[in-house]
Design a protein around this motif. Structure first.
Motif, mmCIF file in Angstrom:
data_model
loop_
_atom_site.group_PDB
_atom_site.id
_atom_site.type_symbol
_atom_site.label_atom_id
_atom_site.label_comp_id
_atom_site.label_asym_id
_atom_site.label_seq_id
_atom_site.Cartn_x
_atom_site.Cartn_y
_atom_site.Cartn_z
ATOM 1 N N ALA A 496 -8.006 1.409 -9.993
ATOM 2 C CA ALA A 496 -6.673 1.992 -10.261
ATOM 3 C C ALA A 496 -6.476 3.235 -9.386
ATOM 4 O O ALA A 496 -6.179 4.327 -9.867
ATOM 5 N N ASN A 497 -6.656 3.062 -8.075
ATOM 6 C CA ASN A 497 -6.527 4.199 -7.159
ATOM 7 C C ASN A 497 -5.096 4.332 -6.629
ATOM 8 O O ASN A 497 -4.233 3.485 -6.889
ATOM 9 N N LYS A 498 -4.862 5.358 -5.846
ATOM 10 C CA LYS A 498 -3.512 5.654 -5.369
ATOM 11 C C LYS A 498 -2.937 4.525 -4.515
ATOM 12 O O LYS A 498 -1.768 4.172 -4.623
ATOM 13 N N GLU A 499 -3.743 3.986 -3.616
ATOM 14 C CA GLU A 499 -3.265 2.926 -2.713
ATOM 15 C C GLU A 499 -2.782 1.707 -3.514
ATOM 16 O O GLU A 499 -1.695 1.170 -3.274
ATOM 17 N N VAL A 500 -3.609 1.279 -4.488
ATOM 18 C CA VAL A 500 -3.265 0.111 -5.314
ATOM 19 C C VAL A 500 -2.000 0.388 -6.119
ATOM 20 O O VAL A 500 -1.070 -0.433 -6.164
ATOM 21 N N GLN A 501 -1.930 1.582 -6.732
ATOM 22 C CA GLN A 501 -0.766 1.920 -7.567
ATOM 23 C C GLN A 501 0.513 1.975 -6.721
ATOM 24 O O GLN A 501 1.571 1.538 -7.171
ATOM 25 N N ALA A 502 0.398 2.486 -5.502
ATOM 26 C CA ALA A 502 1.569 2.590 -4.625
ATOM 27 C C ALA A 502 2.101 1.193 -4.255
ATOM 28 O O ALA A 502 3.314 0.964 -4.252
ATOM 29 N N VAL A 503 1.175 0.281 -3.936
ATOM 30 C CA VAL A 503 1.588 -1.096 -3.592
ATOM 31 C C VAL A 503 2.246 -1.774 -4.790
ATOM 32 O O VAL A 503 3.297 -2.415 -4.661
ATOM 33 N N LEU A 504 1.633 -1.624 -5.966
ATOM 34 C CA LEU A 504 2.189 -2.235 -7.179
ATOM 35 C C LEU A 504 3.575 -1.668 -7.487
ATOM 36 O O LEU A 504 4.491 -2.401 -7.870
ATOM 37 N N SER A 506 5.690 -0.432 -5.340
ATOM 38 C CA SER A 506 6.644 -0.950 -4.345
ATOM 39 C C SER A 506 7.076 -2.384 -4.651
ATOM 40 O O SER A 506 8.140 -2.828 -4.219
ATOM 41 N N LEU A 507 6.242 -3.077 -5.402
ATOM 42 C CA LEU A 507 6.542 -4.469 -5.765
ATOM 43 C C LEU A 507 7.099 -4.587 -7.186
ATOM 44 O O LEU A 507 7.182 -5.692 -7.741
ATOM 45 N N ASN A 508 7.486 -3.437 -7.768
ATOM 46 C CA ASN A 508 8.034 -3.397 -9.145
ATOM 47 C C ASN A 508 7.096 -4.034 -10.166
ATOM 48 O O ASN A 508 7.518 -4.761 -11.059
ATOM 49 N N SER A 509 5.807 -3.747 -10.008
ATOM 50 C CA SER A 509 4.797 -4.266 -10.926
ATOM 51 C C SER A 509 4.146 -3.103 -11.682
ATOM 52 O O SER A 509 4.048 -1.983 -11.164
ATOM 53 N N ILE A 510 3.709 -3.345 -12.902
ATOM 54 C CA ILE A 510 3.137 -2.304 -13.767
ATOM 55 C C ILE A 510 1.841 -1.764 -13.149
ATOM 56 O O ILE A 510 0.983 -2.549 -12.725
ATOM 57 N N PRO A 511 1.682 -0.435 -13.102
ATOM 58 C CA PRO A 511 0.449 0.150 -12.545
ATOM 59 C C PRO A 511 -0.782 -0.232 -13.377
ATOM 60 O O PRO A 511 -0.665 -0.630 -14.541
ATOM 61 N N LEU A 512 -1.941 -0.097 -12.767
ATOM 62 C CA LEU A 512 -3.195 -0.435 -13.453
ATOM 63 C C LEU A 512 -3.694 0.753 -14.297
ATOM 64 O O LEU A 512 -3.564 1.905 -13.893
ATOM 65 N N ASN A 513 -4.260 0.428 -15.458
ATOM 66 C CA ASN A 513 -4.935 1.444 -16.273
ATOM 67 C C ASN A 513 -6.425 1.470 -15.957
ATOM 68 O O ASN A 513 -7.106 2.476 -16.123
ATOM 69 N N THR A 514 -6.906 0.324 -15.505
ATOM 70 C CA THR A 514 -8.335 0.176 -15.208
ATOM 71 C C THR A 514 -8.472 -0.829 -14.071
ATOM 72 O O THR A 514 -7.493 -1.468 -13.661
ATOM 73 N N GLY A 515 -9.674 -0.998 -13.565
ATOM 74 C CA GLY A 515 -9.895 -1.934 -12.466
ATOM 75 C C GLY A 515 -9.627 -3.382 -12.871
ATOM 76 O O GLY A 515 -9.686 -3.739 -14.046
ATOM 77 N N THR A 516 -9.319 -4.223 -11.866
ATOM 78 C CA THR A 516 -9.066 -5.642 -12.122
ATOM 79 C C THR A 516 -9.427 -6.433 -10.871
ATOM 80 O O THR A 516 -9.832 -5.871 -9.855
ATOM 81 N N GLU A 530 0.516 -13.645 -1.091
ATOM 82 C CA GLU A 530 0.962 -13.080 0.181
ATOM 83 C C GLU A 530 1.417 -11.627 0.072
ATOM 84 O O GLU A 530 1.109 -10.811 0.944
ATOM 85 N N VAL A 531 2.160 -11.303 -1.005
ATOM 86 C CA VAL A 531 2.657 -9.920 -1.108
ATOM 87 C C VAL A 531 1.528 -8.925 -1.374
ATOM 88 O O VAL A 531 1.669 -7.729 -1.151
ATOM 89 N N LEU A 532 0.375 -9.426 -1.845
ATOM 90 C CA LEU A 532 -0.765 -8.548 -2.128
ATOM 91 C C LEU A 532 -1.710 -8.405 -0.926
ATOM 92 O O LEU A 532 -2.775 -7.802 -1.039
ATOM 93 N N ALA A 533 -1.287 -8.955 0.205
ATOM 94 C CA ALA A 533 -2.116 -8.890 1.416
ATOM 95 C C ALA A 533 -2.559 -7.473 1.787
ATOM 96 O O ALA A 533 -3.712 -7.271 2.209
ATOM 97 N N PRO A 534 -1.706 -6.436 1.623
ATOM 98 C CA PRO A 534 -2.145 -5.073 1.987
ATOM 99 C C PRO A 534 -3.364 -4.587 1.198
ATOM 100 O O PRO A 534 -4.088 -3.694 1.663
ATOM 101 N N LEU A 535 -3.609 -5.164 0.019
ATOM 102 C CA LEU A 535 -4.752 -4.743 -0.799
ATOM 103 C C LEU A 535 -5.996 -5.605 -0.548
ATOM 104 O O LEU A 535 -7.060 -5.324 -1.078
ATOM 105 N N ASP A 536 -5.825 -6.659 0.253
ATOM 106 C CA ASP A 536 -6.920 -7.615 0.470
ATOM 107 C C ASP A 536 -7.515 -7.390 1.860
ATOM 108 O O ASP A 536 -7.064 -7.947 2.861
#
Length: 639
Positions: A496-504, A506-516, A530-536
């Motif tokens: 649940a770091n800044k990069e992941v939260q920022a991408v989520l 931007s995609l109108n998705s709920i931020p993470l509370n914990t890792g997944t 495909e839209v999650l490519a920046p995190l992969d």
């Protein structure tokens, strides 16, 4: 005819195919490609793969059939990819189970392309002649050949009947009746008598088609333009997607109105359907405009699609407005539609009646139960539609070839393919109207998607001999890539770091509370692979069709698992075979209606027996007990 008796022409072939419509073409190609000397008969060589009704291939559930035909090694998908003028993936706002591809065809080019394919296929001969008789051995239980109206005899080991709407056909437009096949072509008027003489039960069905109108007489500014997809998806798994990204032709949408409906209501007494002139039963799911106005009286308008018939013609197809009303009434009602006020009709709408069979006379292989070596497919089997016809023609042709070669025939069951659902419905259920495929008929439709037809059926196509090893090897590789990628993303963990939260965000998705895991994020409705490519960070380069399968399999994993369990239960019933010579009169406690239906349909297994109308779950229980007793006594007698 005196010349008929004097004609001594005799030829020998392995397989004879009667009819060169969509069913006949697939049947003949399958037989010839499996190395059998095949002759295909048509009343007109110019009518090969003709499209006498709508100018499109595919559509809801029908697109599934075309993909399955292609996966088994058939031709329809390849042909439409070469000749389409607009393409659309239907139902994209819904789940992948009901996504269906539909393409507008250039009718003339489609027919010419299929004719070219037939003419350039080894072991295949095209013959323009009317087949008037089937010939059997002395016991009338085995096919030995056919005879044409001219008196020529063609000896063979198997016959595939794909007569479409030509047998004893007559076309009706109001009071005018012409004894022709579709598009004014010659009807086939002799074969029915031969089939009846061989004990074949015949039905009389009807279908219809709308008028074709002159494009120059239409005002498109009063209609809604309908565009194709920006990114075209091909029908055939062998077509390079780059080859189908073409400039597309628009279709148009308009509507009927109360004035249209009033004209129709005032002239119902002149419609052959309502005047009692038409004997045949029409398709429930493709009604005439008269039927729509009468049966849906509460609707104040109906959608009408104006579709081009090709690039080199001004003829436009008036989709949704088939009719058998008289010519003068047709002109009046068409001219009430917005954009058609000054329309000029090129070809009148008409209804067509024709002879077909009761399909309960067929095994699931599409071979007649009483005549060995006689197969049939298409509208002759009581179905409707180009796609339904083509898939039956393919299966009938494959099985005619396999039995001729001494190999086991193939039967697709309801858990394997839409084709299996269609054929099973035809041979086990009472059909009082032309059968049309629909997604709702398939119990396991989440597994039988149009996008995975190659994964489901290419192995069978390869084993039959219609799919190359190179193509089959790629399907196996694709399967492996999908499995590996699902496994990989299931182990890619994200914090649940800044990069992941920022991408989520931007995609109108709920931020993470914990890792997944990446797989868990892909499962979210608003996200995908495909839209999650920046995190992969270690994402491999994969083909689009592999990515599509990874997405679908992850998003619908729970539903897919549940359907697989349902299929396992279904397979158990399909594996409980019923002896062909079982005497149902000796099955105690079986109801009279069940005995009658089971004797008529002669099901091959318990699953098939359970789907016969008039056979209850209680009857199935009785039958299972009887089969267990037979097995027990059989084992005891061996001891």
């Amino acid at each position: 005819m005196s010349t008929e008796n004097r004609n001594t022409l005799e030829e020998n072939y392995d397989v004879v195919v009667v009819g060169a419509g969509h069913a006949g073409c697939e049947a003949a190609l399958a037989c010839a490609r499996l190395g059998l000397e095949t002759v295909i008969f048509t009343v007109s060589v110019d009518s090969i793969a003709m499209m006498p009704c709508n100018p499109n291939i595919g559509g809801s559930s029908k697109g599934h059939l075309v993909r399955e035909i292609d996966a088994l090694g058939g031709q329809m998908g390849i042909n439409i990819d070469k000749t389409f003028i607009q393409s659309k993936m239907l139902n994209k706002s819904k789940g992948p189970a009901v996504h269906s591809l539909r393409a507008q065809a250039d009718k003339q080019n489609y027919s010419m392309e299929m004719r070219k394919t037939l003419q350039n296929t080894d072991h295949l001969t095209i013959r323009q002649a009317e087949v008037s008789e089937i010939i059997t051995d002395e016991t009338n239980s085995k096919i030995t050949g056919v005879k044409t109206f001219s008196g020529a005899t063609y000896h063979c080991k198997a016959v595939v009947l794909c007569t479409g709407t030509y047998l004893n056909a007559r076309c009706l437009t109001g009071e005018m009746i012409t004894y022709t096949g579709p598009n004014g072509l010659q009807a086939a008027t002799h074969l029915t008598d031969s089939l009846k003489a061989h004990g074949v039960e015949m039905f009389r069905f009807k279908t219809g088609t709308p008028a074709r109108v002159d494009k120059r007489s239409l005002d498109f500014s009063k209609m809604q333009e309908q565009f194709g997809d920006e990114k075209v998806v091909p029908f055939s798994f062998t077509t390079d997607p780059k080859d189908v990204q073409i400039d597309q032709i628009s279709c148009w949408l308009t509507y009927t109105n109360e004035t249209t409906h009033e004209i129709i209501r005032n002239n119902l007494d002149r419609s052959p359907i309502y005047a009692g002139i038409i004997e045949g039963t029409g398709p429930r799911y493709c009604p005439s405009i008269e039927d729509k106005v009468v049966k849906f009286a509460d609707k104040d308008r109906h959608q009408i699609f104006i579709e081009p018939e090709g690039l080199n013609t001004n003829e436009m197809y008036v989709g949704g407005m088939s009719s058998s009303l008289p010519e003068d009434v047709q002109q009046k009602m068409y001219r009430t539609l917005p954009g058609l006020e000054h329309v000029k009709i090129v070809r009148n709408a008409y209804a067509i009646e024709y002879d077909c069979i009761n399909p309960n006379q067929l095994y699931p292989t599409l071979e007649f139960k009483k005549i060995k070596g006689l197969f049939s497919g298409g509208q002759f089997n009581g179905s409707s539609g180009y796609e339904e016809a083509a898939c039956q023609g393919l299966i009938a042709g494959i099985n005619a070839a396999l039995t001729t070669l001494g190999r086991e025939p193939i039967v697709l069951d309801r858990s394997e393919a839409y084709i299996g659902v269609l054929i099973d419905d035809l041979v086990t259920k009472e059909n009082h109207e032309p059968y049309r495929m629909m997604t709702s008929r398939a119990e396991y439709r989440l597994l039988l998607r149009q996008d995975n037809a190659d994964l489901r059926l290419s192995k069978k196509g390869y084993e039959i001999g219609l799919i190359s090893k190179e193509r089959y090897d790629w399907v196996c590789k694709k399967e492996e890539l999908i499995k590996e990628e699902i496994e990989r993303v299931s182990h890619v963990t994200l914090g649940a770091n800044k990069e992941v939260q920022a991408v989520l965000e931007s995609l109108n998705s709920i931020p993470l509370n914990t890792g997944t895991t990446l797989a868990e994020l892909i499962r979210r409705p608003e996200l995908n692979y495909e839209v999650l490519a920046p995190l992969d960070k270690e994402r491999p380069q994969l083909p689009d069709d592999v990515i599509e399968q990874v997405n679908i399999n992850l998003k619908y994993e729970g539903y897919i698992t549940r359907q697989i369990k349902q299929v396992e239960h279904f397979k158990k019933l399909e594996k409980k075979l019923i002896p062909v010579d079982l005497d149902y009169d000796e099955v105690n406690s079986l109801r009279i209606e069940a005995k009658q239906k089971l004797k008529l349909y002669k099901p091959l297994n318990i699953g098939q027996a359970s789907r016969i109308s008039g056979v209850s779950p209680a009857d199935i229980s009785v039958l299972l007990v009887h089969l267990e007793q037979m097995k027990y006594h059989g084992e005891k007698s061996k001891e």
